[in-house]
Scaffold this motif. Structure first.
Motif, short mmCIF file in Angstrom:
data_model
loop_
_atom_site.label_atom_id
_atom_site.label_comp_id
_atom_site.label_asym_id
_atom_site.label_seq_id
_atom_site.Cartn_x
_atom_site.Cartn_y
_atom_site.Cartn_z
N LYS A 68 0.89 -1.28 -0.10
CA LYS A 68 0.04 -0.20 0.17
C LYS A 68 0.83 1.28 0.17
O LYS A 68 0.32 2.47 -0.57
N GLU A 69 2.10 1.34 0.41
CA GLU A 69 2.87 2.44 0.77
C GLU A 69 3.39 2.68 -0.65
O GLU A 69 3.24 4.12 -1.10
N GLU A 70 3.65 1.82 -1.76
CA GLU A 70 4.21 2.07 -2.70
C GLU A 70 3.11 2.15 -3.84
O GLU A 70 3.14 3.06 -4.58
N TYR A 71 1.88 1.52 -3.49
CA TYR A 71 0.76 1.64 -4.48
C TYR A 71 -0.53 1.96 -3.68
O TYR A 71 -1.39 0.93 -3.23
N PRO A 72 -0.73 3.30 -3.07
CA PRO A 72 -1.83 3.58 -2.40
C PRO A 72 -3.24 3.50 -2.79
O PRO A 72 -4.27 3.24 -2.29
N ALA A 73 -3.35 3.83 -4.36
CA ALA A 73 -4.66 3.61 -5.00
C ALA A 73 -5.34 2.32 -4.79
O ALA A 73 -4.57 1.22 -5.13
N ASP A 74 -6.57 2.48 -4.59
CA ASP A 74 -7.22 1.21 -4.69
C ASP A 74 -7.66 0.76 -5.88
O ASP A 74 -8.14 1.60 -6.77
N ASP A 75 -8.01 -0.63 -6.10
CA ASP A 75 -8.47 -1.03 -7.46
C ASP A 75 -10.21 -1.27 -6.88
O ASP A 75 -10.76 -1.77 -6.38
N SER A 76 -11.03 -0.46 -7.88
CA SER A 76 -12.25 -0.27 -7.74
C SER A 76 -13.06 -1.65 -8.20
O SER A 76 -14.33 -1.64 -7.74
N ALA A 77 -12.47 -2.35 -9.01
CA ALA A 77 -13.04 -3.60 -9.65
C ALA A 77 -12.12 -4.64 -10.05
O ALA A 77 -11.90 -5.09 -10.95
N PRO A 78 -11.75 -5.16 -8.63
CA PRO A 78 -10.85 -6.29 -8.78
C PRO A 78 -11.56 -7.52 -9.36
O PRO A 78 -12.71 -7.55 -9.24
N SER B 34 8.35 2.73 -22.42
CA SER B 34 8.46 4.15 -22.57
C SER B 34 7.16 4.87 -22.32
O SER B 34 7.02 6.18 -22.12
N TYR B 35 5.92 4.14 -22.20
CA TYR B 35 4.52 5.07 -22.06
C TYR B 35 4.30 4.91 -20.50
O TYR B 35 3.32 5.82 -20.06
N ASP B 36 4.93 4.19 -19.67
CA ASP B 36 4.57 4.10 -18.41
C ASP B 36 4.97 5.50 -17.43
O ASP B 36 5.90 5.91 -17.91
N SER B 37 4.19 5.89 -16.71
CA SER B 37 4.04 6.93 -15.92
C SER B 37 5.38 6.62 -14.70
O SER B 37 5.60 7.56 -14.06
N ASP B 38 5.22 5.25 -14.44
CA ASP B 38 6.06 5.08 -13.17
C ASP B 38 7.68 4.89 -13.62
O ASP B 38 7.96 3.97 -14.41
N THR B 39 8.31 5.89 -12.96
CA THR B 39 9.78 5.91 -13.54
C THR B 39 10.72 5.33 -12.32
O THR B 39 11.89 5.42 -12.69
N ASN B 40 10.19 4.96 -11.23
CA ASN B 40 10.63 4.25 -10.31
C ASN B 40 10.00 3.09 -9.61
O ASN B 40 9.78 3.39 -8.34
N PRO B 41 10.16 2.14 -10.35
CA PRO B 41 9.41 0.78 -9.67
C PRO B 41 10.20 0.45 -8.70
O PRO B 41 11.44 0.49 -8.67
N PRO B 42 9.56 -0.33 -7.71
CA PRO B 42 10.22 -1.06 -6.54
C PRO B 42 11.19 -2.23 -7.15
O PRO B 42 10.98 -2.87 -8.34
N THR B 43 12.11 -2.36 -6.26
CA THR B 43 13.23 -3.57 -6.59
C THR B 43 12.69 -4.68 -6.54
O THR B 43 11.56 -4.86 -5.61
N LEU B 44 13.30 -5.66 -7.06
CA LEU B 44 12.71 -7.16 -6.69
C LEU B 44 12.97 -7.65 -5.41
O LEU B 44 12.18 -8.38 -4.77
N ASP B 45 14.10 -7.11 -4.83
CA ASP B 45 14.03 -7.56 -3.26
C ASP B 45 13.30 -7.05 -2.46
O ASP B 45 12.84 -7.71 -1.60
N ALA B 46 12.77 -5.74 -2.72
CA ALA B 46 11.72 -5.15 -1.86
C ALA B 46 10.18 -5.91 -2.26
O ALA B 46 9.66 -6.25 -1.17
N VAL B 47 10.09 -6.27 -3.41
CA VAL B 47 8.97 -7.05 -3.69
C VAL B 47 9.12 -8.11 -3.12
O VAL B 47 7.97 -8.74 -2.44
N THR B 48 9.87 -9.10 -3.00
CA THR B 48 9.99 -10.48 -2.24
C THR B 48 9.80 -10.22 -1.01
O THR B 48 9.03 -11.10 -0.20
N GLY B 49 10.56 -9.22 -0.13
CA GLY B 49 10.29 -8.99 1.05
C GLY B 49 8.74 -8.70 1.48
O GLY B 49 8.17 -9.36 2.58
N TRP B 50 8.06 -7.88 0.73
CA TRP B 50 6.73 -7.64 0.82
C TRP B 50 5.72 -9.05 0.80
O TRP B 50 4.73 -9.12 1.46
N LEU B 51 6.16 -9.74 -0.37
CA LEU B 51 5.38 -10.98 -0.26
C LEU B 51 5.58 -12.01 0.79
O LEU B 51 4.57 -12.55 1.20
#
Length: 297
Positions: free
Chosen positions: A144-154, A267-284
């Protein structure tokens, strides 16, 4: 006075040269002669006129069959009276051992079903439940800290069957200000009610790199009975091409849970600073532990 005439003395009797045979019983009459050279098959077997009479309470001896084949003419000797059929020869012993083997095999089969849960009472679910809505039943707060917006239609669905309970959720992860998804998160829990998923789970995830190229697989300790982390990064450090992928797969008893993250860069993505893979595996790891605790409640 005259005396009566005397009878002449009788001749002395001579002792018989041979012993006299006893007369046959009066009730037995010789059968009338017949042109058929063999005994009448309708008449009873002849009795021995010289056999001693049976005493009271004693059964009369059985008469043998005069037409039965006698030993010595290619027939085996008859089995003693009262013996069990088939126990006096090799064929009988083979039948006996076959019956014993069938009983032992049946007992082993029943024991195997009992130990493996084949009777339907061996599912080791460890108290887990498959909620109707896993999107609200799972914890993914670490993202949530990296991606705070909620998905309205999961996307979510469930399956309830005698052999399997399953719940699935897929949602979009968005950063603040993003119009489209910057990453995706999927979660799935399976309760295997009829079969142990252990062997197939191990074969699938431990050997994931053998069937999928460019994936790294590592075991994870401290989560369930066994867990594997599968990762792939094709971005080569770029934020405009490639992708990053990570899945944590866990088996606890007969319950399995997977949590997967994926991000695709262009190149069309607005996210220019995605989380690292190490950070993602820790969240998982953090959110999987929390979710498994919630699914037991």
């Amino acid at each position: 006075m005259s005396t009566p005439p005397q009878q002449p003395p009788s001749a002395p009797q001579q002792p018989p040269s041979t012993p006299q045979q006893p007369a046959p019983p009066p009730q037995q009459q010789p059968a009338p002669p017949t042109a058929y050279p063999y005994p009448n098959p309708q008449s009873p077997a002849p009795q021995n006129p010289y056999a001693p009479p049976a005493s009271a309470g004693q059964a009369a001896p059985q008469q043998g069959n005069p037409y039965a084949a006698q030993p010595g003419y290619g027939y085996p000797p008859p089995a003693p009276a009262g013996s069990a059929p088939g126990t006096g020869n090799a064929a009988g012993r083979a039948v006996l051992w076959a019956a014993v083997g069938a009983v032992v095999a049946s007992a082993a089969w029943a024991a195997g079903l009992f130990l493996t849960g084949g009777f339907g009472h061996g599912a080791d679910l460890r108290g887990y439940q498959a909620p109707a809505n896993l999107c609200s039943g799972a914890d993914y707060s670490s993202f949530k800290e990296e991606y705070p917006a909620d998905d309205s239609a999961p996307t979510r669905n469930t399956l309830k069957a005698p052999a399997l309970d399953e719940s699935y959720c897929s949602l979009s992860l968005k950063k603040t200000g993003s119009s489209y998804a910057d990453a995706y998160l999927t979660m799935q829990v399976d309760l295997h009610r009829k079969t142990d998923p252990g062997p197939e789970f191990t074969a699938t995830w431990k050997n994931y790199g053998d069937s999928h190229t460019d994936y790294d697989v590592s075991p994870v300790q401290g989560i369930g009975d066994e867990a594997y982390l599968v990762t792939e990064d094709t971005s080569s450090g770029s934020t405009t091409s490639g992708s990053r992928y990570a899945t944590l797969a866990v088996r606890d008893g007969w319950t399995t849970y997977t949590m997967s993250y994926s991000a695709y860069f262009s190149s069309y993505d607005s996210d220019t600073n995605p989380p690292t893979l190490d950070a993602v595996t820790g969240w998982l790891k953090t959110d999987t532990k929390s979710t498994l605790e919630q699914l037991k409640g």
